[in-house]
Design a protein around this motif. Structure first.
Motif, PDB file in Angstrom:
ATOM      1  N   ASP A 136       0.885  -1.183   0.023  1.00 41.42           N
ATOM      2  CA  ASP A 136       0.151  -0.049  -0.179  1.00 41.42           C
ATOM      3  C   ASP A 136       0.922   1.169  -0.106  1.00 41.42           C
ATOM      4  O   ASP A 136       2.094   1.277   0.340  1.00 41.42           O
ATOM      5  CB  ASP A 136      -0.902  -0.172   1.096  1.00 41.42           C
ATOM      6  CG  ASP A 136      -0.375  -0.107   2.427  1.00 41.42           C
ATOM      7  OD1 ASP A 136       0.783   0.856   2.934  1.00 41.42           O
ATOM      8  OD2 ASP A 136      -0.525  -1.055   3.360  1.00 41.42           O
ATOM      9  N   PRO A 137       0.361   2.259  -0.261  1.00 40.88           N
ATOM     10  CA  PRO A 137       1.088   3.630  -0.262  1.00 40.88           C
ATOM     11  C   PRO A 137       1.929   3.987   1.032  1.00 40.88           C
ATOM     12  O   PRO A 137       2.954   4.662   1.040  1.00 40.88           O
ATOM     13  CB  PRO A 137       0.189   4.915  -0.515  1.00 40.88           C
ATOM     14  CG  PRO A 137      -1.084   4.001  -1.209  1.00 40.88           C
ATOM     15  CD  PRO A 137      -1.140   2.717  -0.514  1.00 40.88           C
ATOM     16  N   VAL A 138       1.324   3.499   2.163  1.00 42.76           N
ATOM     17  CA  VAL A 138       2.146   3.715   3.373  1.00 42.76           C
ATOM     18  C   VAL A 138       3.485   3.045   3.383  1.00 42.76           C
ATOM     19  O   VAL A 138       4.446   3.303   4.016  1.00 42.76           O
ATOM     20  CB  VAL A 138       1.156   3.477   4.591  1.00 42.76           C
ATOM     21  CG1 VAL A 138       1.911   3.630   5.855  1.00 42.76           C
ATOM     22  CG2 VAL A 138      -0.102   4.028   4.582  1.00 42.76           C
ATOM     23  N   ALA A 139       3.304   1.818   2.789  1.00 37.41           N
ATOM     24  CA  ALA A 139       4.522   0.966   2.652  1.00 37.41           C
ATOM     25  C   ALA A 139       5.901   1.905   1.809  1.00 37.41           C
ATOM     26  O   ALA A 139       7.071   1.649   2.358  1.00 37.41           O
ATOM     27  CB  ALA A 139       4.298  -0.248   1.882  1.00 37.41           C
ATOM     28  N   ALA A 140       5.243   2.754   0.797  1.00 37.09           N
ATOM     29  CA  ALA A 140       6.428   3.245   0.268  1.00 37.09           C
ATOM     30  C   ALA A 140       7.051   4.122   1.035  1.00 37.09           C
ATOM     31  O   ALA A 140       8.298   4.399   0.923  1.00 37.09           O
ATOM     32  CB  ALA A 140       5.802   4.059  -1.065  1.00 37.09           C
ATOM     33  N   LYS A 141       6.296   4.761   2.139  1.00 43.13           N
ATOM     34  CA  LYS A 141       7.115   6.061   2.940  1.00 43.13           C
ATOM     35  C   LYS A 141       8.091   5.055   3.742  1.00 43.13           C
ATOM     36  O   LYS A 141       8.899   5.900   4.124  1.00 43.13           O
ATOM     37  CB  LYS A 141       6.177   6.374   3.605  1.00 43.13           C
ATOM     38  CG  LYS A 141       5.236   7.731   3.135  1.00 43.13           C
ATOM     39  CD  LYS A 141       4.502   8.779   4.162  1.00 43.13           C
ATOM     40  CE  LYS A 141       3.465   9.203   3.474  1.00 43.13           C
ATOM     41  NZ  LYS A 141       2.068   8.941   3.860  1.00 43.13           N
ATOM     42  N   MET A 142       7.817   3.979   4.268  1.00 41.81           N
ATOM     43  CA  MET A 142       8.476   3.199   5.106  1.00 41.81           C
ATOM     44  C   MET A 142       9.872   2.867   4.458  1.00 41.81           C
ATOM     45  O   MET A 142      10.853   2.545   4.823  1.00 41.81           O
ATOM     46  CB  MET A 142       7.767   2.000   5.594  1.00 41.81           C
ATOM     47  CG  MET A 142       8.286   1.408   6.759  1.00 41.81           C
ATOM     48  SD  MET A 142       7.188   0.061   7.141  1.00 41.81           S
ATOM     49  CE  MET A 142       5.716   0.538   6.752  1.00 41.81           C
ATOM     50  N   ILE A 143       9.768   2.753   3.106  1.00 37.17           N
ATOM     51  CA  ILE A 143      10.810   2.167   2.375  1.00 37.17           C
ATOM     52  C   ILE A 143      11.796   3.348   1.597  1.00 37.17           C
ATOM     53  O   ILE A 143      13.172   2.922   1.701  1.00 37.17           O
ATOM     54  CB  ILE A 143      10.627   1.520   0.778  1.00 37.17           C
ATOM     55  CG1 ILE A 143       9.562   0.317   1.253  1.00 37.17           C
ATOM     56  CG2 ILE A 143      11.497   1.214  -0.112  1.00 37.17           C
ATOM     57  CD1 ILE A 143      10.198  -0.824   1.993  1.00 37.17           C
ATOM     58  N   ALA A 144      11.286   4.573   1.609  1.00 38.42           N
ATOM     59  CA  ALA A 144      12.097   5.803   1.057  1.00 38.42           C
ATOM     60  C   ALA A 144      13.375   6.024   1.799  1.00 38.42           C
ATOM     61  O   ALA A 144      13.155   6.112   3.053  1.00 38.42           O
ATOM     62  CB  ALA A 144      11.212   6.823   1.019  1.00 38.42           C
ATOM     63  N   GLY A 145      14.488   5.929   1.381  1.00 34.92           N
ATOM     64  CA  GLY A 145      15.840   6.188   1.887  1.00 34.92           C
ATOM     65  C   GLY A 145      16.374   5.162   2.668  1.00 34.92           C
ATOM     66  O   GLY A 145      17.650   5.222   3.621  1.00 34.92           O
ATOM     67  N   ARG A 146      15.740   3.819   2.797  1.00 34.32           N
ATOM     68  CA  ARG A 146      16.256   2.793   3.551  1.00 34.32           C
ATOM     69  C   ARG A 146      16.999   1.811   3.007  1.00 34.32           C
ATOM     70  O   ARG A 146      16.955   1.668   1.906  1.00 34.32           O
ATOM     71  CB  ARG A 146      14.981   2.233   4.374  1.00 34.32           C
ATOM     72  CG  ARG A 146      13.789   2.767   4.881  1.00 34.32           C
ATOM     73  CD  ARG A 146      14.589   3.447   6.482  1.00 34.32           C
ATOM     74  NE  ARG A 146      13.614   4.542   6.873  1.00 34.32           N
ATOM     75  CZ  ARG A 146      12.718   4.407   7.759  1.00 34.32           C
ATOM     76  NH1 ARG A 146      12.407   3.220   8.076  1.00 34.32           N
ATOM     77  NH2 ARG A 146      12.170   5.437   8.113  1.00 34.32           N
ATOM     78  N   ARG A 147      17.982   1.448   3.695  1.00 30.16           N
ATOM     79  CA  ARG A 147      18.768   0.172   3.271  1.00 30.16           C
ATOM     80  C   ARG A 147      18.221  -1.151   3.705  1.00 30.16           C
ATOM     81  O   ARG A 147      17.929  -1.427   4.898  1.00 30.16           O
ATOM     82  CB  ARG A 147      20.335   0.256   3.861  1.00 30.16           C
ATOM     83  CG  ARG A 147      20.805   1.592   3.751  1.00 30.16           C
ATOM     84  CD  ARG A 147      22.058   1.961   4.424  1.00 30.16           C
ATOM     85  NE  ARG A 147      21.386   1.984   5.958  1.00 30.16           N
ATOM     86  CZ  ARG A 147      22.036   2.318   6.997  1.00 30.16           C
ATOM     87  NH1 ARG A 147      23.676   2.454   7.031  1.00 30.16           N
ATOM     88  NH2 ARG A 147      21.774   2.365   8.063  1.00 30.16           N
ATOM     89  N   ILE A 148      17.889  -1.818   2.538  1.00 28.62           N
ATOM     90  CA  ILE A 148      17.065  -3.043   2.755  1.00 28.62           C
ATOM     91  C   ILE A 148      17.721  -4.534   2.388  1.00 28.62           C
ATOM     92  O   ILE A 148      18.662  -4.108   1.207  1.00 28.62           O
ATOM     93  CB  ILE A 148      15.840  -2.954   2.135  1.00 28.62           C
ATOM     94  CG1 ILE A 148      14.841  -1.863   2.601  1.00 28.62           C
ATOM     95  CG2 ILE A 148      15.021  -4.218   1.823  1.00 28.62           C
ATOM     96  CD1 ILE A 148      13.847  -1.211   1.597  1.00 28.62           C
TER      97      ILE A 148
END
Ligand SMILES: [Zn+2]
Ligand SMILES: [Zn+2]
Length: 248
Positions: A189-201
């Protein structure tokens, strides 16, 4: 009061899924027989390179020619899919032996610590809901959780979803595998995108062959602005076409 699982261990002691020795789901002897890929490995895809093809940039021929992972920073695997690795993965994947994941996860620390080094979040490669329902769990998620707790990293198993069931990849060529899994993953969902931005995964899977599944799973994470996305799998068959495949 002892936990139920430890009581059950006394009554029904676990047996090693590879050699049947009593004591653990995978015994210490079998674990120590599991070997990482032979060095040197390609810095990008993590495959063992024949010494004659080592380029100045330490890339294998495929990665040097742009046929390596497109959305991943790189792929690393803990072991070669042979010997005791094979029965361990099959038990984890097809025989409901969930505790195998806790035994195997420590071996994923070495490639993480030496090459990936740091991450903000661990994400398991999701199964399609139909397959997850059938199996009752996602073996990649069990490995991801066990590995992440050793590294003290958060796990997010809810941000990525498999939107398309894909056929088993065992008999597909590399190009066919890429087509088979392209677009198979999306953010939940779109909230997931916020959680991903700028993160090292770090994306975790049990087995990778060509890396096409990991790469396809990385695509929506990249699109959401992840700072880096590494693939980390427990095992990879030797390049000569062993039979593990990318069966999800
Ligand atoms: Zn054993
Ligand atoms: Zn490579």
């Amino acid at each position: 009061m002892p936990r139920l699982s430890s009581l059950l261990d006394v009554i029904f002691p676990p047996r090693c899924v590879a050699c049947q020795r009593v004591g653990a789901a995978v015994c210490a002897g079998c674990l120590s027989s599991m070997q990482p890929p032979v060095s040197p490995i390609c810095v990008r895809c993590g495959q063992t390179m024949h010494v004659t093809t080592v380029s100045a940039a330490s890339l294998c021929a495929a990665c040097a020619n742009g046929r390596g992972p497109k959305h991943l920073d790189g792929i690393r695997v803990a072991t070669v899919y042979t010997g005791a690795v094979r029965p361990a993965i099959l038990a984890l994947k097809f025989r409901g032996q969930r505790r195998v994941a806790e035994c195997l996860a420590p071996l994923m620390q070495a490639p993480f610590q030496s090459d990936i080094r740091t991450a903000d979040m661990v994400i398991p490669v999701p199964l399609h809901t139909s397959r997850r329902r059938e199996r009752g769990y996602n073996q990649a998620e069990l490995l991801a959780r066990a590995f992440a707790s050793l590294q003290d990293l958060p796990v997010r198993a809810d941000v990525l979803m498999r939107v398309r069931a894909t056929e088993a990849q065992t008999h597909l060529s590399q190009a066919e595998r890429r087509r088979n899994v392209a677009g198979a993953f999306a953010l939940s969902d779109p909230v997931a995108a916020k959680m991903i931005a700028g993160r090292r995964i770090v994306l975790v899977d049990d087995v990778t062959t060509t890396g096409s599944t990991l790469d396809a799973a990385a695509e929506p994470l990249r699109a959401a602005g992840a700072a880096s996305v590494w693939g980390l799998a427990f095992a990879r068959p030797l390049a000569d076409g062993s039979d593990a495949g990318d069966t999800p």
